[in-house]
Write a protein that holds these residues in place. Structure first.
Motif, PDB file in Angstrom:
ATOM      1  N   GLU A   1     -14.861   8.832  -4.715  1.00  0.00           N
ATOM      2  CA  GLU A   1     -14.319   7.571  -5.193  1.00  0.00           C
ATOM      3  C   GLU A   1     -13.173   7.740  -6.175  1.00  0.00           C
ATOM      4  O   GLU A   1     -12.450   6.792  -6.484  1.00  0.00           O
ATOM      5  CB  GLU A   1     -15.420   6.693  -5.824  1.00  0.00           C
ATOM      6  CG  GLU A   1     -16.142   7.318  -6.989  1.00  0.00           C
ATOM      7  CD  GLU A   1     -17.409   8.058  -6.569  1.00  0.00           C
ATOM      8  OE1 GLU A   1     -18.311   8.172  -7.409  1.00  0.00           O
ATOM      9  OE2 GLU A   1     -17.493   8.497  -5.412  1.00  0.00           O
TER      10      GLU A   1
ATOM     11  N   SER B   1      -8.737   8.682  -4.518  1.00  0.00           N
ATOM     12  CA  SER B   1      -7.701   7.646  -4.365  1.00  0.00           C
ATOM     13  C   SER B   1      -7.086   7.300  -5.710  1.00  0.00           C
ATOM     14  O   SER B   1      -5.868   7.134  -5.825  1.00  0.00           O
ATOM     15  CB  SER B   1      -8.290   6.386  -3.727  1.00  0.00           C
ATOM     16  OG  SER B   1      -8.788   6.666  -2.441  1.00  0.00           O
TER      17      SER B   1
ATOM     18  N   ARG C   1       0.833  -1.202   0.000  1.00  0.00           N
ATOM     19  CA  ARG C   1       0.000   0.000   0.000  1.00  0.00           C
ATOM     20  C   ARG C   1       0.868   1.253   0.000  1.00  0.00           C
ATOM     21  O   ARG C   1       1.919   1.295   0.646  1.00  0.00           O
ATOM     22  CB  ARG C   1      -0.929   0.005   1.210  1.00  0.00           C
ATOM     23  CG  ARG C   1      -1.994  -1.085   1.140  1.00  0.00           C
ATOM     24  CD  ARG C   1      -3.047  -0.904   2.224  1.00  0.00           C
ATOM     25  NE  ARG C   1      -2.467  -0.970   3.553  1.00  0.00           N
ATOM     26  CZ  ARG C   1      -3.109  -0.616   4.670  1.00  0.00           C
ATOM     27  NH1 ARG C   1      -4.342  -0.145   4.601  1.00  0.00           N
ATOM     28  NH2 ARG C   1      -2.536  -0.722   5.833  1.00  0.00           N
TER      29      ARG C   1
ATOM     30  N   SER D   1      -9.617   2.888   0.738  1.00  0.00           N
ATOM     31  CA  SER D   1      -8.885   2.291  -0.377  1.00  0.00           C
ATOM     32  C   SER D   1      -7.959   1.192   0.127  1.00  0.00           C
ATOM     33  O   SER D   1      -7.196   1.401   1.072  1.00  0.00           O
ATOM     34  CB  SER D   1      -8.061   3.362  -1.103  1.00  0.00           C
ATOM     35  OG  SER D   1      -7.188   2.762  -2.047  1.00  0.00           O
TER      36      SER D   1
ATOM     37  N   LEU E   1      -3.108   7.701  -6.639  1.00  0.00           N
ATOM     38  CA  LEU E   1      -2.335   6.530  -7.062  1.00  0.00           C
ATOM     39  C   LEU E   1      -1.793   6.721  -8.475  1.00  0.00           C
ATOM     40  O   LEU E   1      -0.686   6.291  -8.793  1.00  0.00           O
ATOM     41  CB  LEU E   1      -3.198   5.272  -6.989  1.00  0.00           C
ATOM     42  CG  LEU E   1      -3.496   4.776  -5.572  1.00  0.00           C
ATOM     43  CD1 LEU E   1      -4.647   3.775  -5.583  1.00  0.00           C
ATOM     44  CD2 LEU E   1      -2.253   4.168  -4.935  1.00  0.00           C
TER      45      LEU E   1
ATOM     46  N   VAL F   1      -3.124   5.595   5.200  1.00  0.00           N
ATOM     47  CA  VAL F   1      -3.127   7.011   5.574  1.00  0.00           C
ATOM     48  C   VAL F   1      -2.356   7.203   6.875  1.00  0.00           C
ATOM     49  O   VAL F   1      -2.695   6.626   7.906  1.00  0.00           O
ATOM     50  CB  VAL F   1      -4.570   7.545   5.727  1.00  0.00           C
ATOM     51  CG1 VAL F   1      -4.538   9.050   6.002  1.00  0.00           C
ATOM     52  CG2 VAL F   1      -5.387   7.253   4.476  1.00  0.00           C
TER      53      VAL F   1
ATOM     54  N   LEU G   1      -9.844   8.178   2.023  1.00  0.00           N
ATOM     55  CA  LEU G   1      -8.642   7.475   1.579  1.00  0.00           C
ATOM     56  C   LEU G   1      -8.452   6.163   2.331  1.00  0.00           C
ATOM     57  O   LEU G   1      -7.877   5.208   1.806  1.00  0.00           O
ATOM     58  CB  LEU G   1      -7.412   8.372   1.735  1.00  0.00           C
ATOM     59  CG  LEU G   1      -7.432   9.676   0.928  1.00  0.00           C
ATOM     60  CD1 LEU G   1      -6.169  10.474   1.176  1.00  0.00           C
ATOM     61  CD2 LEU G   1      -7.582   9.389  -0.562  1.00  0.00           C
TER      62      LEU G   1
ATOM     63  N   SER H   1      -5.495   0.203  -1.445  1.00  0.00           N
ATOM     64  CA  SER H   1      -4.171   0.495  -2.005  1.00  0.00           C
ATOM     65  C   SER H   1      -3.439   1.596  -1.256  1.00  0.00           C
ATOM     66  O   SER H   1      -2.286   1.889  -1.568  1.00  0.00           O
ATOM     67  CB  SER H   1      -4.296   0.891  -3.479  1.00  0.00           C
ATOM     68  OG  SER H   1      -4.920  -0.132  -4.219  1.00  0.00           O
ATOM     69  N   LEU H   2      -4.128   2.226  -0.297  1.00  0.00           N
ATOM     70  CA  LEU H   2      -3.526   3.358   0.419  1.00  0.00           C
ATOM     71  C   LEU H   2      -3.487   3.114   1.923  1.00  0.00           C
ATOM     72  O   LEU H   2      -4.384   2.508   2.491  1.00  0.00           O
ATOM     73  CB  LEU H   2      -4.311   4.641   0.139  1.00  0.00           C
ATOM     74  CG  LEU H   2      -4.312   5.167  -1.296  1.00  0.00           C
ATOM     75  CD1 LEU H   2      -5.261   6.351  -1.414  1.00  0.00           C
ATOM     76  CD2 LEU H   2      -2.908   5.559  -1.741  1.00  0.00           C
TER      77      LEU H   2
END
Length: 199
Positions: free
Chosen positions: A108, A111, A4, A27, A115, A32, A24, A29-30
């Motif tokens: 939506e 993020s 991530r 997600s 990325l 924070v 965020l 993939s992230l």
């Protein structure tokens, strides 16, 4: 293994910060990091947190902030530095950033945008077109940006994906050296790409 991307938000408004953390955080993939509300401790947090993406309100930069930001970019070349914009910021400041997130963007897509900026910074621009002339599709996207449409609306209007719109926006910004929506709208107007009354 955790792949991530780590995001550090630097924003004075607690309401906006909390909203971004929640959005965020959804997600996969992230990751924070604990946000900052000013730039005083930024250098320390960059060292300890090692963020992949810095989402920064440009108004927090001092008068010498542009030079400081350039220094940060040189020290952390793999970190995407993205401007969080919801009020007027001079184009000369916006141009320094790797990208821009407009607060009006649908949640939506925030993020995806972050990325995308991060991946393009680390892998190079997805486009092989190194010219400075806009393609017909880029002009189509630019005109809709100038008319105030968000990425999702542009995607629907042109029947393309949001990711493709973001890629076009990056190419447009790279070719014109303009990253703000207001600057792009003015560019479109000055180059007779839209009618003056249409913006």
């Amino acid at each position: 293994m955790n792949n991530r991307k780590k995001v550090l938000i630097v924003e004075p408004s607690y309401i906006i910060t909390e909203g971004l953390v929640k959005i965020l955080g959804e997600s996969i993939s992230l990751e924070v990091l604990s946000p900052l509300h000013d730039v005083e401790c930024l250098n320390g947090r960059l060292i300890t947190g090692k963020p992949d993406i810095l989402l920064l309100n440009p108004t927090l930069l001092p008068s010498t902030g542009r030079n400081a930001l350039k220094g940060v970019m040189q020290e952390y070349p793999q970190m995407a530095i993205v401007a969080l914009v919801y009020q007027y910021v001079e184009n000369s400041t916006i141009r320094i950033f790797d990208g821009v997130v407009d607060i009006r963007e649908e949640k939506e897509h925030i993020s995806v945008i972050l990325l995308d900026y991060c991946s393009s910074l680390n892998t190079g621009d997805v486009s092989e077109d190194n010219s400075h002339e806009l393609t017909k599709r880029e002009i189509d996207v630019l005109v809709l940006i100038a008319k105030g449409l968000m990425s999702k609306e542009i995607a629907e209007r042109l029947n393309i994906s949001v990711h493709t719109v973001i890629s076009h926006r990056k190419n447009i910004s790279r070719k014109t050296n303009i990253k703000s929506v207001a600057g792009l709208a003015m560019y479109a107007l000055m180059n007779n790409l839209v009618e003056e009354g249409a913006i």
